[in-house]
Design a protein around this motif. Structure first.
Motif, mmCIF file in Angstrom:
data_model
loop_
_atom_site.group_PDB
_atom_site.id
_atom_site.type_symbol
_atom_site.label_atom_id
_atom_site.label_comp_id
_atom_site.label_asym_id
_atom_site.label_seq_id
_atom_site.Cartn_x
_atom_site.Cartn_y
_atom_site.Cartn_z
ATOM 1 N N PHE A 16 -27.153 36.002 -25.379
ATOM 2 C CA PHE A 16 -25.964 35.182 -25.962
ATOM 3 C C PHE A 16 -24.752 35.106 -24.992
ATOM 4 O O PHE A 16 -23.719 34.495 -25.526
ATOM 5 N N SER A 17 -24.679 36.044 -23.891
ATOM 6 C CA SER A 17 -23.424 35.889 -22.959
ATOM 7 C C SER A 17 -23.187 34.634 -22.450
ATOM 8 O O SER A 17 -24.005 33.941 -21.981
ATOM 9 N N LYS A 18 -21.766 34.313 -22.484
ATOM 10 C CA LYS A 18 -21.336 33.060 -21.877
ATOM 11 C C LYS A 18 -21.335 33.278 -20.203
ATOM 12 O O LYS A 18 -21.032 32.370 -19.589
ATOM 13 N N ARG A 19 -21.477 34.358 -19.892
ATOM 14 C CA ARG A 19 -21.297 34.548 -18.442
ATOM 15 C C ARG A 19 -22.534 33.848 -17.676
ATOM 16 O O ARG A 19 -22.568 33.826 -16.343
ATOM 17 N N HIS A 20 -23.880 33.853 -18.206
ATOM 18 C CA HIS A 20 -24.838 33.156 -17.500
ATOM 19 C C HIS A 20 -25.272 31.833 -18.224
ATOM 20 O O HIS A 20 -26.500 31.772 -18.644
ATOM 21 N N PRO A 21 -24.412 31.125 -18.314
ATOM 22 C CA PRO A 21 -25.102 29.866 -18.867
ATOM 23 C C PRO A 21 -25.943 28.994 -18.031
ATOM 24 O O PRO A 21 -25.703 29.183 -16.991
ATOM 25 N N LYS A 80 -27.984 40.676 -25.939
ATOM 26 C CA LYS A 80 -26.539 40.579 -25.462
ATOM 27 C C LYS A 80 -26.485 39.476 -24.237
ATOM 28 O O LYS A 80 -25.707 38.813 -24.045
ATOM 29 N N TYR A 81 -27.560 39.810 -23.403
ATOM 30 C CA TYR A 81 -27.498 38.817 -22.069
ATOM 31 C C TYR A 81 -27.722 37.384 -22.506
ATOM 32 O O TYR A 81 -27.324 36.442 -22.282
ATOM 33 N N GLY A 84 -29.763 45.115 -25.000
ATOM 34 C CA GLY A 84 -29.137 44.537 -23.734
ATOM 35 C C GLY A 84 -29.731 42.987 -23.544
ATOM 36 O O GLY A 84 -28.804 42.354 -22.976
#
Ligand code: FAD
Ligand code: PYC
Length: 413
Positions: free
Chosen positions: A10-15, A7-8, A4
């Motif tokens: 690498f996530s683009k949702r939290h740049p 994934k966080y 988890g």
């Protein structure tokens, strides 16, 4: 590592929010081109855009943002100078620094520690007394203190009379402070960029177009731009850049080194400087001892560290704080200092019209970042040198009207 978290990551949702815009293409023309993206150039851009509404500005730096002396200094801020002209100038800077975190809404880690300049001889006691008098006259809090008070302020200092240079007294300057140097530059950069100032890093200025005695363009390794006004703020490269514009400066360029120790538990509140022992030290908020000494004894454009400096500095440091003998050094580095004959800066007009100068910062320019930025912005915007900068004009050397600060320059030279 938990999936988890990966994934966080690498996530683009939290740049991470980008503080500064990416470098744009150079435009054909700017109202103001600032050569040098250190603290001084960025501060001038900030005040030009914020106070004077001038935003068509390019700040051009050959390296990364504030990677010159701004990134390499030991961040001492004080106004305990020797001349009334110097004291008033640096005092305005200290006052600006005190409000800077609020002004930026960005913490510059300003930490008021007090500043002790130790006197080990009768002659230096006399100079400290002189500085205390001039400081008080200008409303700056500095006083002469003696070993009993010094022992209270720095219980770990060796005050034994049986040493090479016993401590006889000190100039105690309560407003003396340190700050996070990168944060100062980033605060100014973010404030300027948010008002439309362009930051052109990795762009070297290689020449100037000069017509009828006035600057009209700036040549860079990414192309030539037309300009209304140039402000040169390149610290240790001042003579070299001035030579590109065709004039000379009374400057000698030398390396200045510094180093930090491993982190230690807090034991040192004030900044301690010894002119006779050629060393100074403060303890950072991380616990590291930030230390420096004299400039290197030869002219050089080199940012390399030497064993010689480290050995000499440590010998002197151990006279003041013998219990540090087992402490390890973490990093050592150097910057390039442009020394003037009177140890004061050179600001204002040059022989080229519309080409303004912010230079001669030797070993003392970080503390001047806010006042110099603010007052150079005023100079560029109005075309007039404000009274507070007047004593520091380039033509003072022709008039033999120097602002002698050799007795207050902190490090040896
Ligand atoms: P810089 O931060 O050096 O910025 C100048 C910029 O100009 C650089 O980024 C450089 O890349 C750029 N440049 C140069 N040539 C060109 C070109 N041709 N084209 C484009 N860009 C160019 N001062 C204090 O007040 N307190 C201290 O405790 C203190 N400690 C110091 C310790 C050390 C080890 C050193 C080296 C200096 C110290 N100083 C101190 C002095 C202080 O660091 C400088 O005076 C101050 O940082 C100068 O700021 P600046 O913005 O003018 O210069
Ligand atoms: O200007 O206070 C100063 C200083 C300390 C070390 C280098 N410069």
């Amino acid at each position: 590592m938990p999936l988890g978290l990966l994934k966080y990551g690498f996530s683009k949702r939290h740049p991470a929010p980008r503080a500064l815009p990416p470098r744009p293409e150079l435009k054909e023309s700017y109202d103001v081109v600032i050569v040098g993206g250190g603290g001084h150039g960025l501060a001038a851009a900030y005040y030009l855009s914020k106070v004077h509404g001038i935003t068509n500005i390019a700040v051009i730096d050959k390296g990364y943002l504030a990677g010159g002396n701004t990134a390499r200094n030991t961040a001492i801020i004080r106004s305990n100078y020797l001349t009334p002209e110097g004291v008033r100038f640096y005092d305005e800077s200290v006052r600006l620094y005190q409000g800077l975190s609020n002004e930026f809404d960005f913490n510059i880690l300003y930490s008021e520690r007090g500043h002790l300049t130790l006197a080990h001889t009768d002659a230096s006691l006399r100079t400290m007394r002189w500085r205390a008098e001039v400081n008080s006259h200008c409303g700056v809090d500095s006083e002469l203190v003696y070993p009993d008070e010094i022992a209270r302020l720095v219980p770990s200092l060796n005050l034994s009379p049986d040493v090479r240079y016993p401590v006889l007294g000190a100039l105690h300057h309560k407003p003396g402070a340190i700050a996070r140097h990168d944060a100062v530059a980033w605060g100014y950069a973010i404030g300027a960029a948010s008002r439309g100032v362009e930051l052109h890093t990795r762009t070297e200025v290689t020449g100037f177009g000069i017509e009828n005695g006035a600057v009209t363009s700036v040549v860079t390794d990414r192309g030539t731009v037309r300009c209304g006004v140039v402000l040169q703020a390149v610290a240790g490269s001042s003579s070299r850049v001035a030579a590109l514009a065709g004039f000379k400066l009374p400057i000698r360029t030398v390396p200045l080194q510094a180093c930090v120790s491993q982190p230690l538990k807090p034991f040192l509140d004030p900044i301690v400087v010894s002119g006779s022992l050629h060393c100074y030290v403060s303890q950072s908020s991380r616990g590291e001892l930030v230390m420096g000494g004299s400039v290197d004894p030869y002219s050089l454009y080199q940012q390399r560290s030497t064993l010689d400096f480290k050995e000499g500095l440590m010998a002197n440091m151990l006279e003041l704080f013998p219990f540090l003998s087992g402490v390890r050094l973490l990093r050592q580095w150097a910057g390039i200092a442009d020394m003037t004959p009177d140890f004061s800066p050179v600001m204002g007009e040059t022989p080229i019209r519309n080409y303004w100068l912010d230079s001669g910062w030797g070993t003392w320019g970080f503390k001047a970042t806010p006042v110099c930025g603010k007052r150079m912005a005023e100079t560029v915007a109005t075309g007039k040198v404000p009274d507070i900068l007047d004593p520091f004009r380039l033509d003072r050397f022709e008039r033999f009207d120097l602002v002698g600060e050799g007795g207050a320059a902190s490090v040896g030279h």
